[in-house]
Design a protein around this motif. Sequence first.
Motif, PDB file in Angstrom:
ATOM      1  N   UNK A 109       0.801  -1.236   0.000  1.00  0.00           N
ATOM      2  CA  UNK A 109       0.000   0.000   0.000  1.00  0.00           C
ATOM      3  C   UNK A 109       0.828   1.278   0.000  1.00  0.00           C
ATOM      4  N   UNK A 110       2.031   1.240   0.524  1.00  0.00           N
ATOM      5  CA  UNK A 110       2.857   2.441   0.539  1.00  0.00           C
ATOM      6  C   UNK A 110       3.362   2.768  -0.873  1.00  0.00           C
ATOM      7  N   UNK A 111       3.697   1.731  -1.640  1.00  0.00           N
ATOM      8  CA  UNK A 111       4.106   1.984  -3.024  1.00  0.00           C
ATOM      9  C   UNK A 111       2.915   2.416  -3.876  1.00  0.00           C
ATOM     10  N   UNK A 112       1.734   1.877  -3.577  1.00  0.00           N
ATOM     11  CA  UNK A 112       0.527   2.301  -4.299  1.00  0.00           C
ATOM     12  C   UNK A 112       0.261   3.782  -4.036  1.00  0.00           C
ATOM     13  N   UNK A 113       0.430   4.203  -2.779  1.00  0.00           N
ATOM     14  CA  UNK A 113       0.223   5.611  -2.423  1.00  0.00           C
ATOM     15  C   UNK A 113       1.238   6.498  -3.154  1.00  0.00           C
ATOM     16  N   UNK A 114       2.499   6.052  -3.192  1.00  0.00           N
ATOM     17  CA  UNK A 114       3.523   6.836  -3.888  1.00  0.00           C
ATOM     18  C   UNK A 114       3.216   6.922  -5.381  1.00  0.00           C
ATOM     19  N   UNK A 115       2.683   5.842  -5.938  1.00  0.00           N
ATOM     20  CA  UNK A 115       2.305   5.808  -7.354  1.00  0.00           C
ATOM     21  C   UNK A 115       1.248   6.873  -7.657  1.00  0.00           C
ATOM     22  N   UNK A 116       0.260   6.997  -6.781  1.00  0.00           N
ATOM     23  CA  UNK A 116      -0.788   7.999  -6.979  1.00  0.00           C
ATOM     24  C   UNK A 116      -0.239   9.409  -6.783  1.00  0.00           C
ATOM     25  N   UNK A 117       0.615   9.599  -5.789  1.00  0.00           N
ATOM     26  CA  UNK A 117       1.152  10.932  -5.531  1.00  0.00           C
ATOM     27  C   UNK A 117       2.038  11.408  -6.684  1.00  0.00           C
ATOM     28  N   UNK A 118       2.768  10.477  -7.306  1.00  0.00           N
ATOM     29  CA  UNK A 118       3.579  10.867  -8.454  1.00  0.00           C
ATOM     30  C   UNK A 118       2.685  11.236  -9.643  1.00  0.00           C
ATOM     31  N   UNK A 119       1.535  10.566  -9.764  1.00  0.00           N
ATOM     32  CA  UNK A 119       0.559  10.960 -10.794  1.00  0.00           C
ATOM     33  C   UNK A 119       0.025  12.358 -10.521  1.00  0.00           C
TER      34      UNK A 119
END
Length: 342
Positions: A147-157
């Motif tokens: 979930x932390x990488x998923x969150x980072x993925x969205x924040x980079x978007x």
Amino acid sequence: MDGVPNVTRDDVAAAVRNPLAFIAARWTPGPGTVQRSALSALVMSVIIVGTGGAVRLTGSGLGCPTWPKCTAESLTTTSEMGFHGVIEFGNRMLTYVLCAAVGWAIIAARSEKPYRRALTRLGWAQFWVVMGNAILGGIVVLVGLNPYTVAAHFLLSTALIAVATLMWQRTREGDAAPRPLVGKAIQQLVWVLVAVAVLLIAVGTVVTGAGPHAGDSSEVPRMPLDWETVSKAHAVLAWIVVTLTFALWFVLKAVDAPKGPLARTRDLFLILLGQGAIGYVQYFTDLPEILVGLHMVGSCLVWIGVLRVLLALRERAQEPAPAAAPQAKDSGTAGVPVAGLR
């Protein structure tokens, strides 16, 4: 009817050595074309977030269980992988559409006359963010939807949307120094609004990371937090953003501000009302997938709305500042992400 010009060996060598300069020397897009190219990149950056949400909400996050291939043996999805494989692989393919949109924006900005280096750099900034997010998306799959990488993925978007919004705005302006349209106190209020909006989006990723939609039907780890408590904190931040937006609109009216900032603030307020309605309905109806997806896209629209308010606080002369044409040996690929919204 004019004949097709002959392409010499020197032309081919120049095109291979510096394709952007080669195109720019032979094509001059109009302002409308440059604006549409920047808008297409912005639209695709929002669409890719929506399709990424569809991947998670349909439980297709591991539809392609590895990366960069879809399976260890196949680059594409296979019939055995079914619906989830199609959804995940389709989202991966949309990354190429996004790259094409960003590439068009880069080429159009590079070919505009007179040459505007700032626009080209904003285009390349988008390209490198897309590449970084593609790699991060692969890491998300390889670590089993942590979930932390998923969150980072969205924040980079979200960062990509910020740069794309800035480029779209700059295509409709000149290159003169920005002239403020409102006083310093209002500018400070808007920066507070931007900061709270960033916090709102960040907390939203925590809600996602702790919530029930893990992204796959298998056991996927979640953030060790009570998602309902985090959701309430998210709602409080949303109300702060709404309050700041209404206060900004009231102050702008009181000081008889120009129409631009007023209109952008009104637009943001309407987006916030729609996003808030979706948020409360999804909370009290046990998070139906369709509403969660709409809420994700709505968060992108809120972010764009906030940035447009910020960018409406100043104006630049419509006539671009004179700039020397770049030399042919300039690769046109140098560029760094913008440090701030100017």
